[in-house]
Design a protein around this motif. Structure first.
Motif, mmCIF file in Angstrom:
data_model
loop_
_atom_site.group_PDB
_atom_site.id
_atom_site.type_symbol
_atom_site.label_atom_id
_atom_site.label_comp_id
_atom_site.label_asym_id
_atom_site.label_seq_id
_atom_site.Cartn_x
_atom_site.Cartn_y
_atom_site.Cartn_z
ATOM 1 N N LEU A 99 0.858 -1.186 0.000
ATOM 2 C CA LEU A 99 0.000 0.000 0.000
ATOM 3 C C LEU A 99 0.891 1.232 0.000
ATOM 4 O O LEU A 99 1.975 1.204 0.581
ATOM 5 C CB LEU A 99 -0.874 0.029 1.262
ATOM 6 C CG LEU A 99 -1.752 -1.186 1.536
ATOM 7 C CD1 LEU A 99 -2.576 -0.951 2.792
ATOM 8 C CD2 LEU A 99 -2.666 -1.456 0.366
ATOM 9 N N ILE A 106 2.499 4.088 1.527
ATOM 10 C CA ILE A 106 2.706 4.146 2.983
ATOM 11 C C ILE A 106 1.767 5.168 3.648
ATOM 12 O O ILE A 106 1.141 4.858 4.665
ATOM 13 C CB ILE A 106 4.174 4.500 3.294
ATOM 14 C CG1 ILE A 106 5.110 3.558 2.569
ATOM 15 C CG2 ILE A 106 4.430 4.597 4.800
ATOM 16 C CD1 ILE A 106 5.659 2.385 3.267
ATOM 17 N N VAL A 151 5.250 6.665 -1.803
ATOM 18 C CA VAL A 151 6.239 5.655 -1.424
ATOM 19 C C VAL A 151 5.546 4.341 -1.057
ATOM 20 O O VAL A 151 4.560 4.335 -0.323
ATOM 21 C CB VAL A 151 7.054 6.153 -0.203
ATOM 22 C CG1 VAL A 151 8.110 5.140 0.194
ATOM 23 C CG2 VAL A 151 7.690 7.497 -0.505
ATOM 24 N N LYS A 152 6.076 3.234 -1.593
ATOM 25 C CA LYS A 152 5.487 1.914 -1.313
ATOM 26 C C LYS A 152 6.597 0.943 -0.954
ATOM 27 O O LYS A 152 7.739 1.123 -1.374
ATOM 28 C CB LYS A 152 4.774 1.371 -2.561
ATOM 29 C CG LYS A 152 3.556 2.145 -2.970
ATOM 30 C CD LYS A 152 3.077 1.646 -4.319
ATOM 31 C CE LYS A 152 2.035 2.597 -4.881
ATOM 32 N NZ LYS A 152 2.066 2.640 -6.340
ATOM 33 N N PHE A 153 6.238 -0.083 -0.229
ATOM 34 C CA PHE A 153 7.191 -1.143 0.116
ATOM 35 C C PHE A 153 6.923 -2.297 -0.837
ATOM 36 O O PHE A 153 5.903 -2.978 -0.737
ATOM 37 C CB PHE A 153 6.960 -1.569 1.573
ATOM 38 C CG PHE A 153 7.861 -2.665 2.038
ATOM 39 C CD1 PHE A 153 9.165 -2.394 2.420
ATOM 40 C CD2 PHE A 153 7.412 -3.973 2.106
ATOM 41 C CE1 PHE A 153 9.997 -3.412 2.858
ATOM 42 C CE2 PHE A 153 8.241 -4.992 2.547
ATOM 43 C CZ PHE A 153 9.535 -4.708 2.927
ATOM 44 N N LEU A 172 8.873 -5.055 -1.681
ATOM 45 C CA LEU A 172 9.650 -6.297 -1.544
ATOM 46 C C LEU A 172 8.828 -7.559 -1.821
ATOM 47 O O LEU A 172 9.226 -8.424 -2.603
ATOM 48 C CB LEU A 172 10.259 -6.346 -0.133
ATOM 49 C CG LEU A 172 11.062 -7.562 0.257
ATOM 50 C CD1 LEU A 172 12.238 -7.760 -0.674
ATOM 51 C CD2 LEU A 172 11.561 -7.450 1.687
ATOM 52 N N VAL A 173 7.656 -7.671 -1.202
ATOM 53 C CA VAL A 173 6.835 -8.879 -1.362
ATOM 54 C C VAL A 173 6.184 -8.854 -2.753
ATOM 55 O O VAL A 173 6.266 -9.838 -3.510
ATOM 56 C CB VAL A 173 5.740 -8.932 -0.264
ATOM 57 C CG1 VAL A 173 4.919 -10.205 -0.389
ATOM 58 C CG2 VAL A 173 6.364 -8.826 1.127
ATOM 59 N N TYR A 174 5.570 -7.744 -3.079
ATOM 60 C CA TYR A 174 4.800 -7.589 -4.318
ATOM 61 C C TYR A 174 5.622 -7.959 -5.562
ATOM 62 O O TYR A 174 5.153 -8.674 -6.438
ATOM 63 C CB TYR A 174 4.321 -6.137 -4.384
ATOM 64 C CG TYR A 174 3.486 -5.766 -5.582
ATOM 65 C CD1 TYR A 174 2.106 -5.930 -5.566
ATOM 66 C CD2 TYR A 174 4.080 -5.226 -6.725
ATOM 67 C CE1 TYR A 174 1.339 -5.553 -6.665
ATOM 68 C CE2 TYR A 174 3.321 -4.855 -7.817
ATOM 69 C CZ TYR A 174 1.950 -5.020 -7.788
ATOM 70 O OH TYR A 174 1.193 -4.658 -8.862
ATOM 71 N N HIS A 210 7.902 -9.964 -6.047
ATOM 72 C CA HIS A 210 8.254 -11.376 -6.239
ATOM 73 C C HIS A 210 7.047 -12.246 -6.582
ATOM 74 O O HIS A 210 7.154 -13.462 -6.618
ATOM 75 C CB HIS A 210 8.961 -11.909 -4.980
ATOM 76 C CG HIS A 210 10.364 -11.406 -4.878
ATOM 77 N ND1 HIS A 210 10.669 -10.196 -4.304
ATOM 78 C CD2 HIS A 210 11.538 -11.919 -5.325
ATOM 79 C CE1 HIS A 210 11.981 -9.998 -4.377
ATOM 80 N NE2 HIS A 210 12.523 -11.027 -4.990
ATOM 81 N N MET A 217 -3.506 -8.691 -4.969
ATOM 82 C CA MET A 217 -2.958 -7.859 -3.899
ATOM 83 C C MET A 217 -3.406 -6.397 -4.056
ATOM 84 O O MET A 217 -3.798 -5.743 -3.097
ATOM 85 C CB MET A 217 -1.435 -7.945 -3.988
ATOM 86 C CG MET A 217 -0.729 -7.708 -2.702
ATOM 87 S SD MET A 217 1.006 -7.894 -3.025
ATOM 88 C CE MET A 217 1.441 -8.922 -1.691
#
Lengths: 431, 172
Positions: free
Chosen positions: A20, A22, B76-78, B80-82, B84, B93
């Motif tokens: 998402l 952040i 800003v997004k994380f 790492l999981v997405y 892969h 997701m």
């Protein structure tokens, strides 16, 4: 069972698990939490109240769009170009000269803007191109650009330090002063590393300029270099506040780019403005939403829990500083700096206060730490930027940055355990 | 033809909200700073109103700018999981994530509206600007984000319904 806290925790995890945005994710989590916890002291509208009143009250945050704008104007208005030429003329002649130029140019640039990303994407493009042309390895060119860009937010001015000052109530002027020596130390450590690698790989000598040529380049670059004086001189002479200094230096940069270097037209100026608006929207929203988040974190006594947990392991402040450093370095590998600052720093601040660690010292340590995280694999943002702008495979950049992290971490340890490195200048100015 | 014109008009409105208003707010904020410095240090006559203009200009820049950042995929997004996962799993997701944010913003919209409208009678100290005007962009931000999320959700559902598009990589 405390359902609101479970909801809060699930929301927090989903921000990272579901990719998402952040800021939007923090707002979502806060709304769900407040809806579940509705009662005295928590009503849903508090999410709006916390975002809006804090954005309005924390005046120092206005420095952020101004520093971002200044970096954009410098990158489009040829000022960055002049800094690079100047650094090249001064230190470029030695073995591995362009590596040194890379570091020196970043130190100068960092005295004008507070953003590592602006350094890597603006100045970096020029540096990597020149280094590749002179026969430097692609990966090394990118890695040293990423490494040197981390100096930006350590040496004043600094956007992460503005965030930290806002969260901790520390004087931004003292934080900026505190970052000066660590920033220069980081630069020196990187230059030693460049010299070592240049000898080992027999990198070429740079172009040798005559004294007259150096003088001409210096004169041409002087208006660009003077922006450091406008910014830092303005702040420390007391003529302007750090926020106003951002506006004044941006104004000066526009004048120089338009009238001296004739490199900024209406179209490019408008582009700089819209780019600033986008970045401001991103960063300010994270900060605004983090205030709602922080309200919940402190309502649920999470900082107390974190403090007790860490104190149960050890009560030695130097060991705890090491713990905090390791945790932030680890998180910095995966999480964006602004998120790390606004979400995790409020959790550890009570502990820092309890242990009697100086807030200025801690602020500089944690910013330096997060900057190293920005260039640490696998997800350091600067690695992606330098690899992207130069079409260099990420693997090559990662291979080169790994040994470079060693001198950077050594500087971090030095700054952590010798607080005087940070506090010397603020104390000299009456802290 | 009518639909085309309507879309064009809508695009102009969206551009005004997402690009022109925050950019002009930024220019006003920036100019107020310069004026403030000039009056204080060169004319020795400090002004009081630029403080409010800079704060309010900043808020408008930030809140409307946040919509522009959403449009440009700048938040800003994380990842790492997405990153892969297969395109289909990424799609699921996105659907779950966007729906959760959308639902929360819908839940929060009226309370936020209520709070902001409650401030109608509270005014700034120098320029007497009612606070509901200062804070109003937050509602536009919530509404704009809800609309953009719904558009994304509808688009993702249409991909989900069509098995031939399940391997489509969506950069959003």
């Amino acid at each position: 069972m405390n359902w609101p806290l479970i909801i809060f925790f699930l929301g927090f995890v989903s921000i990272f698990a579901l990719r998402l945005p952040i800021a939007l994710g923090m707002l979502m989590t806060s709304i769900f939490y407040l809806a579940a916890a509705s009662g005295p002291g928590a009503v849903i509208e508090m999410f709006a109240e916390k975002v809006l009143t804090n954005l309005e009250a924390k005046y120092i945050i206005i420095a952020v769009p101004l520093f971002v704008f200044m970096a954009n104007v410098m990158n489009t208005g040829k000022i960055t170009d002049m800094i690079f030429r100047f650094a090249n003329a001064v230190v470029g002649r030695r073995k591995g000269g362009l590596g040194h130029v890379n570091v020196i140019a970043s130190i100068i640039f960092s005295g004008m803007t507070g953003s590592a990303v602006a350094d890597a994407s603006g100045l970096g493009m020029m540096e990597i191109k020149a280094m590749k042309e002179y026969g430097y390895d692609d990966g090394f060119s990118c890695a040293i650009t990423a490494g040197s860009a981390t100096i930006g937010p350590v040496f004043p001015p600094s956007i992460p330090m503005v965030f930290y000052a806002m969260l901790s109530g520390t004087s931004i002027g003292n934080l900026f002063l505190g970052g000066m020596i660590p920033g220069l130390l980081l630069g020196a450590a990187l230059m030693v590393y460049v010299a070592f690698i240049a000898n080992k790989r027999d990198y070429p000598l740079g172009f040798k300029y005559t004294k007259r040529e150096i003088l001409v380049i210096t004169i041409k670059a002087f208006p660009a270099l003077f922006s450091v004086i406008v910014l830092l001189g303005g702040i420390y002479s007391g003529v302007v506040t750090p926020t106003e200094a951002g506006a004044l230096a941006s104004f000066y940069a526009i004048i120089v780019a338009v009238f001296v270097y004739r490199a900024l037209g209406w179209k490019t100026l408008w582009q700089s403005i819209t780019e600033t608006v986008k970045t401001t929207g991103t960063l300010s929203l994270i900060v605004g939403c983090a205030f709602t988040f922080s309200f919940i974190v402190s309502r649920e006594h999470i900082p107390d829990f974190a403090a007790n947990l860490l104190l149960s392991m050890t009560q030695d402040k130097y060991v705890l500083l090491l713990f905090i450093n390791v945790i932030f370095l680890f998180l910095g590998m995966f999480i964006d700096t602004s998120t790390l600052t606004v979400v995790f720093i409020p959790i550890v601040l009570p502990l820092v206060e309890l242990l009697g660690i100086d807030f200025v010292h801690f602020g500089v340590v944690v910013v330096l730490n997060m900057m190293i995280g920005l260039s640490t694999p696998p997800f350091g943002m600067l690695l992606f930027i330098t690899s992207g702008i130069s079409d260099t495979p990420l693997k090559k950049v990662i291979r080169e940055i790994l040994p470079m992290l060693l001198p950077m971490i050594l500087v971090l340890l030095l700054v952590t355990y010798v607080p005087e490195i940070v506090l010397f200048l603020p104390k000299l100015f009456g802290y | 033809m009518f639909k085309k014109r309507l879309m064009k008009a809508l695009q102009v409105i969206v551009d005004i909200i997402e690009i022109y208003i925050p950019s002009i707010s930024f220019i006003i904020m920036f100019s107020a700073f310069i004026l403030q410095i000039f009056y204080r240090y060169f004319l020795n006559n400090p002004l009081t109103w630029p403080y409010e203009i800079t704060v309010f200009g900043f808020m408008w820049t930030a809140l409307f700018g946040a919509l522009y950042a959403k449009r440009k995929g700048g938040h800003v997004k994380f990842t790492l999981v997405y990153d892969h996962l297969s395109p289909l799993k990424q799609l699921v997701m996105r659907l779950v994530g966007n729906s959760l944010i959308c639902i929360s913003f819908i839940i929060g919209f009226y309370p936020a509206y209520d709070y902001i409208m409650y401030l109608e009678y509270q005014k700034s100290t120098v320029l007497f600007i009612p606070y509901h005007i200062v804070y109003f962009p937050f509602l536009i931000f919530l509404l704009g984000t809800i609309i953009r999320l719904i558009i994304d959700i509808v688009e993702d559902i249409s991909i989900l319904k069509d098995p031939s598009r399940h391997n489509e990589v969506v950069k959003r």
